[in-house]
Design a protein around this motif. Structure first.
Motif, PDB file in Angstrom:
ATOM      1  N   THR A   1      10.704 -37.643 -71.359  1.00 18.04           N
ATOM      2  CA  THR A   1      11.206 -37.930 -70.015  1.00 18.04           C
ATOM      3  C   THR A   1      11.043 -39.414 -69.687  1.00 18.04           C
ATOM      4  O   THR A   1      11.946 -40.054 -69.135  1.00 18.04           O
ATOM      5  CB  THR A   1      10.467 -37.079 -68.968  1.00 18.04           C
ATOM      6  OG1 THR A   1      10.649 -35.696 -69.277  1.00 18.04           O
ATOM      7  CG2 THR A   1      10.987 -37.364 -67.565  1.00 18.04           C
ATOM      8  N   LEU A   2       9.892 -39.971 -70.047  1.00 19.88           N
ATOM      9  CA  LEU A   2       9.639 -41.390 -69.801  1.00 19.88           C
ATOM     10  C   LEU A   2      10.593 -42.265 -70.611  1.00 19.88           C
ATOM     11  O   LEU A   2      11.094 -43.279 -70.112  1.00 19.88           O
ATOM     12  CB  LEU A   2       8.184 -41.723 -70.150  1.00 19.88           C
ATOM     13  CG  LEU A   2       7.753 -43.179 -69.938  1.00 19.88           C
ATOM     14  CD1 LEU A   2       7.849 -43.555 -68.456  1.00 19.88           C
ATOM     15  CD2 LEU A   2       6.336 -43.393 -70.449  1.00 19.88           C
ATOM     16  N   ARG A   3      10.860 -41.873 -71.852  1.00 20.33           N
ATOM     17  CA  ARG A   3      11.739 -42.684 -72.723  1.00 20.33           C
ATOM     18  C   ARG A   3      13.133 -42.825 -72.101  1.00 20.33           C
ATOM     19  O   ARG A   3      13.771 -43.887 -72.216  1.00 20.33           O
ATOM     20  CB  ARG A   3      11.840 -42.025 -74.104  1.00 20.33           C
ATOM     21  CG  ARG A   3      12.741 -42.783 -75.091  1.00 20.33           C
ATOM     22  CD  ARG A   3      12.131 -44.113 -75.470  1.00 20.33           C
ATOM     23  NE  ARG A   3      12.952 -44.847 -76.414  1.00 20.33           N
ATOM     24  CZ  ARG A   3      13.886 -45.725 -76.079  1.00 20.33           C
ATOM     25  NH1 ARG A   3      14.137 -45.952 -74.789  1.00 20.33           N
ATOM     26  NH2 ARG A   3      14.567 -46.380 -77.000  1.00 20.33           N
ATOM     27  N   LYS A   4      13.613 -41.778 -71.424  1.00 15.23           N
ATOM     28  CA  LYS A   4      14.940 -41.824 -70.808  1.00 15.23           C
ATOM     29  C   LYS A   4      14.990 -42.785 -69.619  1.00 15.23           C
ATOM     30  O   LYS A   4      16.063 -43.244 -69.239  1.00 15.23           O
ATOM     31  CB  LYS A   4      15.350 -40.425 -70.351  1.00 15.23           C
ATOM     32  CG  LYS A   4      15.538 -39.432 -71.492  1.00 15.23           C
ATOM     33  CD  LYS A   4      15.840 -38.035 -70.960  1.00 15.23           C
ATOM     34  CE  LYS A   4      15.970 -37.031 -72.101  1.00 15.23           C
ATOM     35  NZ  LYS A   4      16.204 -35.653 -71.589  1.00 15.23           N
ATOM     36  N   GLN A   5      13.837 -43.086 -69.028  1.00 12.37           N
ATOM     37  CA  GLN A   5      13.794 -43.932 -67.837  1.00 12.37           C
ATOM     38  C   GLN A   5      13.730 -45.422 -68.168  1.00 12.37           C
ATOM     39  O   GLN A   5      13.948 -46.257 -67.291  1.00 12.37           O
ATOM     40  CB  GLN A   5      12.574 -43.577 -66.969  1.00 12.37           C
ATOM     41  CG  GLN A   5      12.575 -42.162 -66.433  1.00 12.37           C
ATOM     42  CD  GLN A   5      11.327 -41.891 -65.605  1.00 12.37           C
ATOM     43  OE1 GLN A   5      10.577 -42.796 -65.249  1.00 12.37           O
ATOM     44  NE2 GLN A   5      11.097 -40.626 -65.290  1.00 12.37           N
ATOM     45  N   ILE A   6      13.442 -45.765 -69.417  1.00 16.32           N
ATOM     46  CA  ILE A   6      13.177 -47.164 -69.760  1.00 16.32           C
ATOM     47  C   ILE A   6      14.462 -47.978 -69.678  1.00 16.32           C
ATOM     48  O   ILE A   6      15.474 -47.614 -70.279  1.00 16.32           O
ATOM     49  CB  ILE A   6      12.550 -47.250 -71.159  1.00 16.32           C
ATOM     50  CG1 ILE A   6      11.169 -46.591 -71.118  1.00 16.32           C
ATOM     51  CG2 ILE A   6      12.442 -48.696 -71.623  1.00 16.32           C
ATOM     52  CD1 ILE A   6      10.478 -46.535 -72.430  1.00 16.32           C
TER      53      ILE A   6
END
Length: 504
Positions: free
Chosen positions: A71-76
């Protein structure tokens, strides 16, 4: 007009894919926090972890951790590419990491490194075979006759488990460092009012507990933590008197430790705490002769204390890798993986860019030739008419100019067909490096003589011999020269130099 040359250089390197953008990732008990400085502002992204994902310094629910990382990777945000893996400085705040400063007499040459490694084995709280460790020089004493070294240790299995989850979620751990190291860097490089010439304490309060640091010369010398689970009552509650006693007792232990080890006066303490700054300041002022300062960063952007660890680690990501001499708690395989990923990223970009740039140049040259030829034709036609030349003379002149134009086009097409792309050579070389466990440090290529010189490091001499044999059996390379006298022991591996001819 002030020009930030370093910032411009970093942007140029990022555009040319000479170096990949690197962020920082803090793995805390309650959240994942990512930071990246884009040249103007810090890009800050976070994902909360479900309760029970990490407890007591161990991953309890790997599935929940992996989902949160994805989920965090998609926000970068850009410029970190969506494809491939995002390189990060990992701060595993939730894991049990240990650090200690020790002093050694100054020894020239390789003897100092060997002495450090021996002391690291002696002071390690973890069995050597089950630990990753790293060290860095933090200062000198006795006018340079003794060197002070900071060592750090972590269980290799714990870091490997985190690193594997990062890889699966689209991240690539470049280095792993203790939280205390990130906080000390933040204080040294970004905090207003901090003077690295004076010793200071740092108190960081977060969801896990209290962390006290001793910082001398801008470097971390000592860390002491008091966890909330050790302070709370049987109902997992902490009253204010208990909170006040925990701060007073812990700070007294830290100041006593300082006075037993160093002579220079300790005068100030920097605070990192969200909403408890007034209460903590009052407690310290009533019990200790220390000047209390709240950590404020020299930035127009408002950054709250829960981001201090991630931003401190992010400052390390701004440095070129060859300048980074600080502690890393990842194994050699992780470093090799990062180098291979960076090389692949570089090749993906230039495999498309080189033909595109060459085609653009050819188009520009062709267009310029057309414009200049037309201008020349117009001028010469006017001159012929002004001199009273006949219509046949004008036609003859045009025929001659047309032949010259056709000859120019033929030369351009010949030049285009003679271009040799070097991408296949780099792809073959990258494959041989990956197959034989070799880490590239530098490559130089002589276009005139088709000679290449490669500097690298490998985990063992057998890897180096296997790499040499692979070069010798490949028809693209000739005259392999790898002097075994140039193979030198270096850290956890062996460095070497090899030169060879190339058939394009």
């Amino acid at each position: 007009m002030n020009i930030d040359v370093r910032n411009l250089t970093q942007k140029l390197f990022l555009f040319l894919r000479v170096r990949s953008p690197i962020g920082a990732l803090e793995l805390a008990d309650v959240a994942l926090r990512f930071s990246y400085f884009d040249g103007k502002l810090w890009q800050l992204k976070s994902v909360r972890l479900p309760p029970g994902t990490i407890e007591g310094g161990k991953i309890k629910n790997r599935g929940q951790l992996l989902e949160a990382l994805k989920t965090l990777r998609k926000q970068i945000p850009d410029p970190i590419p969506k494809r491939g893996r995002a390189g990060v400085i990992l701060v595993a705040s939730s894991l049990n990491l240990y650090s200690q400063v020790f002093s050694l007499p100054f020894i020239e040459g390789e003897g100092f490194d060997k002495a450090v490694e021996l002391n690291m084995q002696m002071v390690s709280p973890i069995e050597v075979g089950r630990a990753y460790s790293g060290w860095q020089v933090v200062g000198e004493e006795d006018e340079g006759l003794r060197i002070q070294v900071l060592g750090a240790f972590v269980e290799s299995a714990a870091i490997d488990e985190v690193n594997k989850a990062l890889f699966e979620a689209g991240f690539l751990g470049i280095v792993a460092e203790p939280r205390a190291l990130a906080l000390a860097r933040l204080l040294r490089e970004a905090a207003l009012g901090f003077d690295s010439k004076r010793p200071a304490l740092l108190l960081h309060l977060d969801s896990s507990g209290l962390t006290f640091l001793i910082v001398r010369g801008g470097q971390l010398y000592f860390e002491y933590s008091n966890l909330w689970r050790d302070v709370a009552d049987e109902k997992q509650q902490i009253t204010f008197p208990v909170f006040e006693a925990a701060i007073t007792r812990s700070l007294h232990q830290v100041t006593t430790f300082y006075s037993q080890h160093w002579q220079d006066q300790l005068e100030e303490i920097f605070l990192s705490a969200n909403n408890l700054i007034p209460q903590i300041t009052k407690i310290i002022n009533e019990n200790f002769p220390l000047k209390v300062k709240e950590i404020k960063l020299g930035s127009s952007q408002a950054i709250t204390p829960e981001w201090f660890v991630a931003v401190g680690a992010g400052l390390r990501g701004l440095k070129p890798r060859w300048e980074d001499k600080e502690i890393s708690l990842l194994g050699l395989s992780a470093e090799e993986e990062f180098q291979n990923e960076q090389l692949a990223h570089f090749l993906r970009f230039w495999r498309v860019a080189v033909p595109s740039v060459l085609a653009l140049f050819l188009a520009v040259f062709f267009g310029a030739d057309l414009v200049l030829t037309k201008a020349q034709e117009d001028l010469e036609a006017k001159l012929l008419l002004q001199k009273g030349g006949s219509e046949m003379e004008v036609i003859g002149a045009f025929e001659t100019q047309a032949k010259e134009f056709n000859r120019s086009v033929a030369l351009i097409r010949s030049a285009e067909s003679s271009i040799k792309h070097k991408t296949p050579l780099l792809e073959v070389l990258t494959g041989l490096v990956a197959e034989n466990g070799v880490l590239l440090r530098r490559i130089s290529f002589d276009d005139i003589n088709n000679q290449m010189v490669l500097l690298g490091v490998a985990g063992s001499e057998d890897n180096i011999k296997a790499f040499k044999k692979a070069l010798e059996t490949n028809a693209m390379f000739q005259g392999i020269d790898l002097p075994f006298t140039e193979i030198k022991k270096e850290g956890g591996g062996f460095s070497f130099s090899v030169s060879f001819g190339v058939t394009l």
